[in-house]
Write a protein that holds these residues in place. Structure first.
Motif, PDB file in Angstrom:
ATOM      1  N   VAL A  50       1.236  -1.447  -0.194  1.00  0.00           N
ATOM      2  CA  VAL A  50       0.269   0.046   0.118  1.00  0.00           C
ATOM      3  C   VAL A  50       0.598   1.051  -0.030  1.00  0.00           C
ATOM      4  CG1 VAL A  50      -1.650   1.476   1.529  1.00  0.00           C
ATOM      5  CG2 VAL A  50      -1.995  -1.471   1.114  1.00  0.00           C
ATOM      6  N   SER A  51       1.845   0.655   0.125  1.00  0.00           N
ATOM      7  CA  SER A  51       2.708   2.486   0.839  1.00  0.00           C
ATOM      8  C   SER A  51       3.760   2.540  -0.493  1.00  0.00           C
ATOM      9  CB  SER A  51       3.690   2.355   2.532  1.00  0.00           C
ATOM     10  OG  SER A  51       3.209   2.411   3.506  1.00  0.00           O
ATOM     11  N   ALA A  52       3.750   1.377  -0.913  1.00  0.00           N
ATOM     12  CA  ALA A  52       5.188   1.303  -2.197  1.00  0.00           C
ATOM     13  C   ALA A  52       4.223   2.031  -3.092  1.00  0.00           C
ATOM     14  CB  ALA A  52       5.424   0.073  -2.436  1.00  0.00           C
ATOM     15  N   LEU A  53       2.904   1.540  -3.183  1.00  0.00           N
ATOM     16  CA  LEU A  53       1.980   2.119  -4.639  1.00  0.00           C
ATOM     17  C   LEU A  53       1.790   3.581  -4.640  1.00  0.00           C
ATOM     18  CD1 LEU A  53      -0.004  -0.884  -4.485  1.00  0.00           C
ATOM     19  CD2 LEU A  53       1.825  -0.164  -6.453  1.00  0.00           C
ATOM     20  N   SER A  54       1.217   3.587  -3.316  1.00  0.00           N
ATOM     21  CA  SER A  54       1.338   5.417  -3.492  1.00  0.00           C
ATOM     22  C   SER A  54       2.630   6.131  -3.248  1.00  0.00           C
ATOM     23  CB  SER A  54       0.268   5.237  -1.329  1.00  0.00           C
ATOM     24  OG  SER A  54       0.781   6.816  -0.870  1.00  0.00           O
ATOM     25  N   ASN A  55       3.785   5.793  -2.588  1.00  0.00           N
ATOM     26  CA  ASN A  55       4.519   6.354  -3.279  1.00  0.00           C
ATOM     27  C   ASN A  55       5.045   6.515  -5.162  1.00  0.00           C
ATOM     28  OD1 ASN A  55       5.269   6.743  -0.739  1.00  0.00           O
ATOM     29  ND2 ASN A  55       6.880   4.841  -0.447  1.00  0.00           N
ATOM     30  N   THR A  56       4.520   5.531  -5.605  1.00  0.00           N
ATOM     31  CA  THR A  56       4.694   5.832  -6.596  1.00  0.00           C
ATOM     32  C   THR A  56       3.640   6.787  -7.666  1.00  0.00           C
ATOM     33  OG1 THR A  56       5.365   3.044  -7.109  1.00  0.00           O
ATOM     34  CG2 THR A  56       4.413   4.446  -8.703  1.00  0.00           C
TER      35      THR A  56
ATOM     36  N   GLY B 167      23.093  10.645 -29.831  1.00  0.00           N
ATOM     37  CA  GLY B 167      22.619  11.120 -30.783  1.00  0.00           C
ATOM     38  C   GLY B 167      21.265  10.460 -29.910  1.00  0.00           C
ATOM     39  N   ILE B 168      21.178  10.550 -28.532  1.00  0.00           N
ATOM     40  CA  ILE B 168      19.945  10.366 -28.005  1.00  0.00           C
ATOM     41  C   ILE B 168      19.384  11.847 -27.011  1.00  0.00           C
ATOM     42  CG2 ILE B 168      19.342   9.025 -25.432  1.00  0.00           C
ATOM     43  CD1 ILE B 168      20.061   6.990 -27.207  1.00  0.00           C
ATOM     44  N   GLU B 169      17.382  11.583 -27.725  1.00  0.00           N
ATOM     45  CA  GLU B 169      17.141  12.681 -27.404  1.00  0.00           C
ATOM     46  C   GLU B 169      15.663  12.338 -25.844  1.00  0.00           C
ATOM     47  OE1 GLU B 169      14.790  13.121 -30.934  1.00  0.00           O
ATOM     48  OE2 GLU B 169      16.366  13.261 -32.327  1.00  0.00           O
ATOM     49  N   GLU B 170      15.567  11.530 -25.589  1.00  0.00           N
ATOM     50  CA  GLU B 170      15.513  11.031 -24.552  1.00  0.00           C
ATOM     51  C   GLU B 170      15.799  10.092 -23.654  1.00  0.00           C
ATOM     52  OE1 GLU B 170      10.967  10.801 -22.795  1.00  0.00           O
ATOM     53  OE2 GLU B 170      11.465  10.711 -25.066  1.00  0.00           O
ATOM     54  N   PHE B 171      16.324  10.079 -22.464  1.00  0.00           N
ATOM     55  CA  PHE B 171      16.699   9.300 -21.235  1.00  0.00           C
ATOM     56  C   PHE B 171      15.185   8.656 -20.315  1.00  0.00           C
ATOM     57  CE2 PHE B 171      20.347  11.208 -22.375  1.00  0.00           C
ATOM     58  CZ  PHE B 171      20.888  10.700 -22.814  1.00  0.00           C
ATOM     59  N   ILE B 172      15.103   7.404 -20.069  1.00  0.00           N
ATOM     60  CA  ILE B 172      14.145   7.560 -19.200  1.00  0.00           C
ATOM     61  C   ILE B 172      14.996   6.495 -17.494  1.00  0.00           C
ATOM     62  CG2 ILE B 172      12.732   5.615 -18.443  1.00  0.00           C
ATOM     63  CD1 ILE B 172      11.517   5.394 -21.091  1.00  0.00           C
ATOM     64  N   LEU B 173      14.652   7.532 -16.652  1.00  0.00           N
ATOM     65  CA  LEU B 173      15.595   7.336 -15.226  1.00  0.00           C
ATOM     66  C   LEU B 173      15.081   6.548 -14.274  1.00  0.00           C
ATOM     67  CD1 LEU B 173      17.764  10.969 -15.248  1.00  0.00           C
ATOM     68  CD2 LEU B 173      18.041   8.761 -16.572  1.00  0.00           C
ATOM     69  N   GLU B 174      15.959   5.987 -13.833  1.00  0.00           N
ATOM     70  CA  GLU B 174      14.889   4.872 -13.051  1.00  0.00           C
ATOM     71  C   GLU B 174      15.408   5.225 -11.269  1.00  0.00           C
ATOM     72  OE1 GLU B 174      14.667   0.425 -10.605  1.00  0.00           O
ATOM     73  OE2 GLU B 174      15.501   0.967 -12.649  1.00  0.00           O
ATOM     74  N   PRO B 175      14.809   5.867 -10.566  1.00  0.00           N
ATOM     75  CA  PRO B 175      15.454   6.128  -9.680  1.00  0.00           C
ATOM     76  C   PRO B 175      15.670   4.835  -8.792  1.00  0.00           C
ATOM     77  CG  PRO B 175      13.303   7.415  -9.579  1.00  0.00           C
ATOM     78  CD  PRO B 175      13.211   6.194 -10.655  1.00  0.00           C
ATOM     79  N   PRO B 176      16.630   5.056  -7.635  1.00  0.00           N
ATOM     80  CA  PRO B 176      17.026   3.364  -6.846  1.00  0.00           C
ATOM     81  C   PRO B 176      16.249   3.143  -5.861  1.00  0.00           C
ATOM     82  CG  PRO B 176      19.186   4.339  -7.358  1.00  0.00           C
ATOM     83  CD  PRO B 176      17.836   5.451  -8.119  1.00  0.00           C
ATOM     84  N   ALA B 177      16.184   1.532  -5.433  1.00  0.00           N
ATOM     85  CA  ALA B 177      15.638   2.032  -3.796  1.00  0.00           C
ATOM     86  C   ALA B 177      16.339   2.319  -2.941  1.00  0.00           C
ATOM     87  CB  ALA B 177      15.330   0.278  -3.477  1.00  0.00           C
ATOM     88  N   VAL B 178      16.726   3.607  -2.777  1.00  0.00           N
ATOM     89  CA  VAL B 178      17.639   3.984  -1.477  1.00  0.00           C
ATOM     90  C   VAL B 178      17.029   4.812  -0.099  1.00  0.00           C
ATOM     91  CG1 VAL B 178      19.352   3.971  -3.131  1.00  0.00           C
ATOM     92  CG2 VAL B 178      17.887   6.144  -3.079  1.00  0.00           C
ATOM     93  N   GLY B 179      15.286   4.661  -0.386  1.00  0.00           N
ATOM     94  CA  GLY B 179      14.676   5.344   0.705  1.00  0.00           C
ATOM     95  C   GLY B 179      13.776   5.889  -0.528  1.00  0.00           C
ATOM     96  N   THR B 180      12.127   5.910   0.742  1.00  0.00           N
ATOM     97  CA  THR B 180      11.456   6.963  -0.595  1.00  0.00           C
ATOM     98  C   THR B 180      11.785   8.520  -0.833  1.00  0.00           C
ATOM     99  OG1 THR B 180       9.623   5.518   0.759  1.00  0.00           O
ATOM    100  CG2 THR B 180       8.980   7.647  -0.465  1.00  0.00           C
TER     101      THR B 180
ATOM    102  N   ILE C  48      -2.775   6.298 -11.928  1.00  0.00           N
ATOM    103  CA  ILE C  48      -1.656   7.801 -12.072  1.00  0.00           C
ATOM    104  C   ILE C  48      -2.352   8.272 -13.203  1.00  0.00           C
ATOM    105  CG2 ILE C  48       0.644   7.726 -12.981  1.00  0.00           C
ATOM    106  CD1 ILE C  48       1.369   5.777 -12.026  1.00  0.00           C
ATOM    107  N   LEU C  49      -3.404   8.062 -14.280  1.00  0.00           N
ATOM    108  CA  LEU C  49      -3.500   8.810 -15.369  1.00  0.00           C
ATOM    109  C   LEU C  49      -5.238   9.548 -14.843  1.00  0.00           C
ATOM    110  CD1 LEU C  49      -3.314   6.234 -18.341  1.00  0.00           C
ATOM    111  CD2 LEU C  49      -2.330   8.863 -18.484  1.00  0.00           C
ATOM    112  N   ALA C  50      -5.425   8.909 -13.586  1.00  0.00           N
ATOM    113  CA  ALA C  50      -6.636   9.845 -13.223  1.00  0.00           C
ATOM    114  C   ALA C  50      -6.235  10.451 -11.826  1.00  0.00           C
ATOM    115  CB  ALA C  50      -7.634   8.132 -12.187  1.00  0.00           C
ATOM    116  N   HIS C  51      -5.436  10.565 -11.633  1.00  0.00           N
ATOM    117  CA  HIS C  51      -4.553  11.392 -10.579  1.00  0.00           C
ATOM    118  C   HIS C  51      -3.022  12.621 -10.875  1.00  0.00           C
ATOM    119  CE1 HIS C  51      -5.619   8.295  -7.741  1.00  0.00           C
ATOM    120  NE2 HIS C  51      -6.291   9.070  -6.874  1.00  0.00           N
ATOM    121  N   THR C  52      -3.149  12.876 -12.635  1.00  0.00           N
ATOM    122  CA  THR C  52      -2.637  13.421 -13.029  1.00  0.00           C
ATOM    123  C   THR C  52      -3.271  13.701 -14.089  1.00  0.00           C
ATOM    124  OG1 THR C  52      -1.540  11.555 -14.583  1.00  0.00           O
ATOM    125  CG2 THR C  52      -0.018  12.510 -12.515  1.00  0.00           C
ATOM    126  N   SER C  53      -2.772  15.505 -15.016  1.00  0.00           N
ATOM    127  CA  SER C  53      -3.853  15.870 -15.936  1.00  0.00           C
ATOM    128  C   SER C  53      -3.151  16.099 -17.243  1.00  0.00           C
ATOM    129  CB  SER C  53      -4.030  17.085 -15.735  1.00  0.00           C
ATOM    130  OG  SER C  53      -3.124  18.324 -15.080  1.00  0.00           O
TER     131      SER C  53
END
Length: 331
Positions: A19-25, A299-312, A63-68
């Motif tokens: 529950v906490s993890a999904l809320s954090n996401t 020639g990269i025009e976009e990066f997708i970054l993953e924040p590691p699991a270091v604490g919320t 997430i779509l419902a909670h963003t615009s």
């Protein structure tokens, strides 16, 4: 210049719940929208208690419902477990709920432990052929939006006003070639395979076979105002790669997970190597220097970054720090 997007696996904080993890996401996605990130993706993992995102299409809709404004998608749906027709239906529904904001990312791996994979594929009589599934999915998606749909195919509606953008996630020239052949975008999983030569070959293959289009590069990244603090945080992270006697190898976050994978796979012999994960880390300036270098080199025009699991709180702070510079330059 380059744009930034985010990928989140919904890690479960120690002592907390899914529950906490999904809320954090969800909170991270809302903050990413405020900061101007281009897209926010969620992952698919099965059979473990450390990650809460096992149904990305459900999380995408929430997430779509909670963003615009921010684009939201899967990074990715593990197609080998599912009917291509059903995946097309789901993302056509999402695209009808939030036109112009949905991304469909497809992954090739099982994304979980062997028992979870067996349960997901229990209805199949044989191991699925990924390339055949991928081709079928492309056909169903195209058929749903065609002016005159092929009557020989089931209609995978509803017909959205704007279809989901399509991305194949991979880490090889073969994956790049497959994406290009079907007209999909390609995302190189640099957070899983950081070999520079493989990266170069994969990106060059996609550019050549897609008519000059640029791939997206996914990386793990952690920023702090203090470089020493960033290094200390990353030093705590480990990856355990298990090598089975059948030639299979898988990287997992804990030694116990690696041992459990081998047990569930029925391996009589296996070995486990402890490794350091590949994570860009340092100050925001350090990280953007490296992103700029990679952007110029490939020639990269976009990066997708993953924040590691270091604490919320640390993950959120990193996302905020990294947004300062590029989003004024790449918005």
């Amino acid at each position: 210049m380059y744009a930034l997007s985010l990928l989140d696996k919904s890690p479960v904080p120690p002592g907390e719940s899914a529950v906490s993890a999904l809320s954090n996401t969800v909170n991270l996605a809302k903050r990413a929208e405020e900061l101007g990130y281009r897209r926010f993706w969620v992952a698919e993992h099965h059979g473990g208690a450390e990650l809460a995102s096992s149904a990305p299409e459900v999380l995408v809709s929430w997430i779509l419902a909670h963003t615009s404004r921010i684009r939201v998608g899967s990074g990715g749906v593990m197609l080998q477990h599912y009917s291509p027709y059903k995946v097309a239906e789901v993302f056509n529904v999402l695209s009808s709920l939030a036109p112009g904001r949905v991304d469909l990312g497809i992954g090739k791996t099982p994304g979980g432990l062997p028992r979870a994979t067996a349960a997901l594929q229990a209805y199949r009589s044989a191991k699925p052929d990924f390339e055949a599934q991928f081709s079928e999915l492309t056909t169903f998606l195209d058929n749903a939006v065609a002016g005159e749909p092929d009557e020989a195919l089931a209609f995978s509606g509803p017909k959205p006003p704007v279809t989901a953008d399509r991305f194949l996630l991979g880490a090889s020239p073969d994956s790049a070639r497959l994406a290009a052949a079907h007209g999909w975008n390609f995302v190189f999983a640099g957070h899983l395979n950081g070999d520079p030569e493989n990266l170069r070959l994969s990106l060059d293959t996609f550019r050549k076979e897609s008519g000059g289009r640029s791939a997206i590069l996914a990386l793990a990244a952690y920023a702090s105002e203090n470089a020493a603090h960033a290094a200390a945080q990353i030093s705590e992270l480990k990856v355990f790669k298990v090598f089975l006697d059948n030639g299979q190898s898988v990287s997992l976050g804990r030694r116990e997970q690696a041992e459990e994978f081998a047990r569930q796979a029925g391996a009589r012999e296996y070995r486990i190597e402890e490794r350091k994960p590949s994570v860009l880390h340092g100050t925001p300036e350090n990280i953007h220097e490296e992103l700029s270098r990679l952007s110029g080199l490939h020639g990269i025009e976009e990066f997708i970054l993953e924040p590691p699991a270091v604490g919320t709180d640390e993950r959120l702070a990193s996302v905020e720090l990294l947004a300062r510079k590029p989003l004024s330059a790449a918005a």
